[in-house]
Design a protein around this motif. Structure first.
Motif, PDB file in Angstrom:
ATOM      1  N   GLU A 128       0.844  -1.209   0.000  1.00 19.25           N
ATOM      2  CA  GLU A 128       0.000   0.000   0.000  1.00 19.25           C
ATOM      3  C   GLU A 128       0.871   1.247   0.000  1.00 19.25           C
ATOM      4  OE1 GLU A 128      -3.429   1.998  -0.436  1.00 19.25           O
ATOM      5  OE2 GLU A 128      -3.263  -0.188  -0.391  1.00 19.25           O
ATOM      6  N   ASP A 129       1.955   1.214   0.774  1.00 13.78           N
ATOM      7  CA  ASP A 129       2.887   2.347   0.790  1.00 13.78           C
ATOM      8  C   ASP A 129       3.497   2.559  -0.595  1.00 13.78           C
ATOM      9  OD1 ASP A 129       2.343   2.639   3.457  1.00 13.78           O
ATOM     10  OD2 ASP A 129       4.231   1.729   4.158  1.00 13.78           O
ATOM     11  N   VAL A 130       3.892   1.455  -1.269  1.00 12.84           N
ATOM     12  CA  VAL A 130       4.473   1.546  -2.612  1.00 12.84           C
ATOM     13  C   VAL A 130       3.444   2.120  -3.582  1.00 12.84           C
ATOM     14  CG1 VAL A 130       5.308   0.167  -4.565  1.00 12.84           C
ATOM     15  CG2 VAL A 130       6.189  -0.254  -2.271  1.00 12.84           C
ATOM     16  N   ARG A 131       2.206   1.680  -3.445  1.00  7.05           N
ATOM     17  CA  ARG A 131       1.143   2.145  -4.349  1.00  7.05           C
ATOM     18  C   ARG A 131       0.921   3.650  -4.217  1.00  7.05           C
ATOM     19  NH1 ARG A 131      -4.960   1.716  -4.593  1.00  7.05           N
ATOM     20  NH2 ARG A 131      -5.340   1.449  -6.807  1.00  7.05           N
ATOM     21  N   ASN A 132       1.194   4.184  -3.052  1.00  6.95           N
ATOM     22  CA  ASN A 132       0.983   5.622  -2.816  1.00  6.95           C
ATOM     23  C   ASN A 132       2.207   6.476  -3.155  1.00  6.95           C
ATOM     24  OD1 ASN A 132      -1.642   5.264  -1.957  1.00  6.95           O
ATOM     25  ND2 ASN A 132      -1.019   4.849   0.148  1.00  6.95           N
ATOM     26  N   THR A 133       3.271   5.868  -3.668  1.00  8.26           N
ATOM     27  CA  THR A 133       4.460   6.657  -4.032  1.00  8.26           C
ATOM     28  C   THR A 133       4.206   7.381  -5.352  1.00  8.26           C
ATOM     29  OG1 THR A 133       5.468   4.823  -5.228  1.00  8.26           O
ATOM     30  CG2 THR A 133       6.047   5.052  -2.893  1.00  8.26           C
ATOM     31  N   PRO A 134       4.880   8.519  -5.579  1.00  8.38           N
ATOM     32  CA  PRO A 134       4.703   9.284  -6.827  1.00  8.38           C
ATOM     33  C   PRO A 134       5.066   8.470  -8.071  1.00  8.38           C
ATOM     34  CG  PRO A 134       5.915  10.582  -5.208  1.00  8.38           C
ATOM     35  CD  PRO A 134       5.740   9.222  -4.630  1.00  8.38           C
ATOM     36  N   THR A 135       6.097   7.638  -7.981  1.00  5.38           N
ATOM     37  CA  THR A 135       6.508   6.840  -9.140  1.00  5.38           C
ATOM     38  C   THR A 135       5.399   5.889  -9.555  1.00  5.38           C
ATOM     39  OG1 THR A 135       8.776   6.930  -8.339  1.00  5.38           O
ATOM     40  CG2 THR A 135       8.291   5.286 -10.006  1.00  5.38           C
ATOM     41  N   PHE A 136       4.804   5.194  -8.587  1.00  7.13           N
ATOM     42  CA  PHE A 136       3.739   4.253  -8.903  1.00  7.13           C
ATOM     43  C   PHE A 136       2.511   4.998  -9.437  1.00  7.13           C
ATOM     44  CE2 PHE A 136       0.168   1.448  -8.090  1.00  7.13           C
ATOM     45  CZ  PHE A 136       0.646   0.245  -8.610  1.00  7.13           C
ATOM     46  N   LYS A 137       2.210   6.166  -8.837  1.00  2.99           N
ATOM     47  CA  LYS A 137       1.063   6.966  -9.304  1.00  2.99           C
ATOM     48  C   LYS A 137       1.269   7.354 -10.760  1.00  2.99           C
ATOM     49  CE  LYS A 137      -1.496   7.849  -5.572  1.00  2.99           C
ATOM     50  NZ  LYS A 137      -2.846   7.427  -5.483  1.00  2.99           N
ATOM     51  N   SER A 138       2.492   7.772 -11.120  1.00  3.50           N
ATOM     52  CA  SER A 138       2.797   8.168 -12.489  1.00  3.50           C
ATOM     53  C   SER A 138       2.623   6.976 -13.430  1.00  3.50           C
ATOM     54  CB  SER A 138       4.224   8.699 -12.572  1.00  3.50           C
ATOM     55  OG  SER A 138       4.584   8.923 -13.900  1.00  3.50           O
ATOM     56  N   PHE A 139       3.120   5.811 -13.014  1.00  2.00           N
ATOM     57  CA  PHE A 139       2.987   4.597 -13.829  1.00  2.00           C
ATOM     58  C   PHE A 139       1.519   4.227 -13.998  1.00  2.00           C
ATOM     59  CE2 PHE A 139       2.697  -0.069 -13.995  1.00  2.00           C
ATOM     60  CZ  PHE A 139       3.357  -0.292 -15.199  1.00  2.00           C
ATOM     61  N   GLU A 140       0.766   4.318 -12.917  1.00  2.00           N
ATOM     62  CA  GLU A 140      -0.661   3.998 -12.947  1.00  2.00           C
ATOM     63  C   GLU A 140      -1.403   4.935 -13.908  1.00  2.00           C
ATOM     64  OE1 GLU A 140      -3.835   2.733  -9.525  1.00  2.00           O
ATOM     65  OE2 GLU A 140      -2.741   4.614  -9.202  1.00  2.00           O
ATOM     66  N   GLU A 141      -1.060   6.211 -13.892  1.00  2.00           N
ATOM     67  CA  GLU A 141      -1.702   7.175 -14.789  1.00  2.00           C
ATOM     68  C   GLU A 141      -1.387   6.851 -16.249  1.00  2.00           C
ATOM     69  OE1 GLU A 141      -0.315  10.977 -13.439  1.00  2.00           O
ATOM     70  OE2 GLU A 141      -1.581  10.927 -11.645  1.00  2.00           O
ATOM     71  N   LYS A 142      -0.145   6.461 -16.522  1.00  2.00           N
ATOM     72  CA  LYS A 142       0.236   6.117 -17.897  1.00  2.00           C
ATOM     73  C   LYS A 142      -0.527   4.887 -18.380  1.00  2.00           C
ATOM     74  CE  LYS A 142       4.786   8.214 -17.757  1.00  2.00           C
ATOM     75  NZ  LYS A 142       6.220   8.030 -17.732  1.00  2.00           N
ATOM     76  N   VAL A 143      -0.689   3.913 -17.520  1.00  3.31           N
ATOM     77  CA  VAL A 143      -1.447   2.713 -17.891  1.00  3.31           C
ATOM     78  C   VAL A 143      -2.898   3.086 -18.160  1.00  3.31           C
ATOM     79  CG1 VAL A 143      -2.310   0.499 -17.053  1.00  3.31           C
ATOM     80  CG2 VAL A 143       0.093   1.100 -16.721  1.00  3.31           C
ATOM     81  N   GLU A 144      -3.480   3.901 -17.323  1.00  3.01           N
ATOM     82  CA  GLU A 144      -4.867   4.342 -17.524  1.00  3.01           C
ATOM     83  C   GLU A 144      -5.016   5.091 -18.845  1.00  3.01           C
ATOM     84  OE1 GLU A 144      -7.933   4.071 -16.097  1.00  3.01           O
ATOM     85  OE2 GLU A 144      -7.005   2.495 -14.875  1.00  3.01           O
ATOM     86  N   THR A 145      -4.070   5.956 -19.158  1.00  2.00           N
ATOM     87  CA  THR A 145      -4.108   6.724 -20.410  1.00  2.00           C
ATOM     88  C   THR A 145      -4.056   5.781 -21.597  1.00  2.00           C
ATOM     89  OG1 THR A 145      -2.989   8.568 -19.341  1.00  2.00           O
ATOM     90  CG2 THR A 145      -2.980   8.556 -21.744  1.00  2.00           C
TER      91      THR A 145
END
Length: 187
Positions: A128-145
């Motif tokens: 959960e901590d990893v999921r809330n990091t900026p790097t993971f958020k950026s990766f998640e946004e790219k996948v969503e896009t």
């Protein structure tokens, strides 16, 4: 003492513990006994040996009787072994040592379960901590896009294209009129 003085012995009699003990004890000099006492002891010895022989014969007859009864009841050596094994296992499981060991293993199992649960919780928190990091958020946004772009692209499949394919999904090659594909020659 001589062989004749010991009384009648059968060659198939196995010496008992008491007989071995008597043979190991040193004999007091026979001169201390009168002839009458010696004769009385020899008579008693013969009588006891006869009783032992009789008891051995009775024991053998009883063992044969037991075997016959077991055979009539259908108790064979395998069934008897199973019963003995079951009885032995029952005795083991009711023993104090088994109960203590079982109790200890149960406690160890409970502690291990608690430890694994704690480790699982720690891993979940860390993920959960990893999921809330900026790097993971950026990766998640790219996948969503990328996912959004892929779902907006219209399908290029055409129904005519599907009907012009073989059952294997291979497209049917067009041939000029009057010619046949190599595998479909006319006769």
């Amino acid at each position: 003492m001589e062989e004749a003085d010991q009384g009648p012995k059968s060659p198939d009699i196995i010496p008992e513990v008491g007989e071995d003990a008597v043979n190991a004890v040193p004999c007091s000099p026979c001169t201390a006994l009168t002839e009458e006492e010696q004769a009385e002891l020899h008579s008693e010895l013969a009588k006891v040996e006869d009783e032992i022989q009789t008891l051995s014969q009775v024991l053998a007859a009883k063992e044969k009787q037991v075997a016959d009864i077991k055979r009539k009841l259908g108790i064979n050596p395998l069934n008897e072994f199973k019963q003995n094994l079951s009885k032995g296992w029952n005795e083991v499981t009711t023993s104090t040592a088994y109960k203590k060991t079982s109790e200890t293993l149960s406690q160890v199992g409970q502690k291990a379960t608690t430890a694994f649960s704690s480790v699982g919780s720690a891993i979940s928190r860390k993920l959960e901590d990893v999921r809330n990091t900026p790097t993971f958020k950026s990766f998640e946004e790219k996948v969503e896009t990328l996912k959004t772009k892929m779902s907006q692209t219209p399908s290029t499949g055409d129904t005519e294209e599907v009907s012009e394919s073989t059952p294997d999904g291979e497209p049917v090659a067009e041939h000029p009129e009057g010619t046949c594909p190599p595998d479909q020659k006319t006769h």
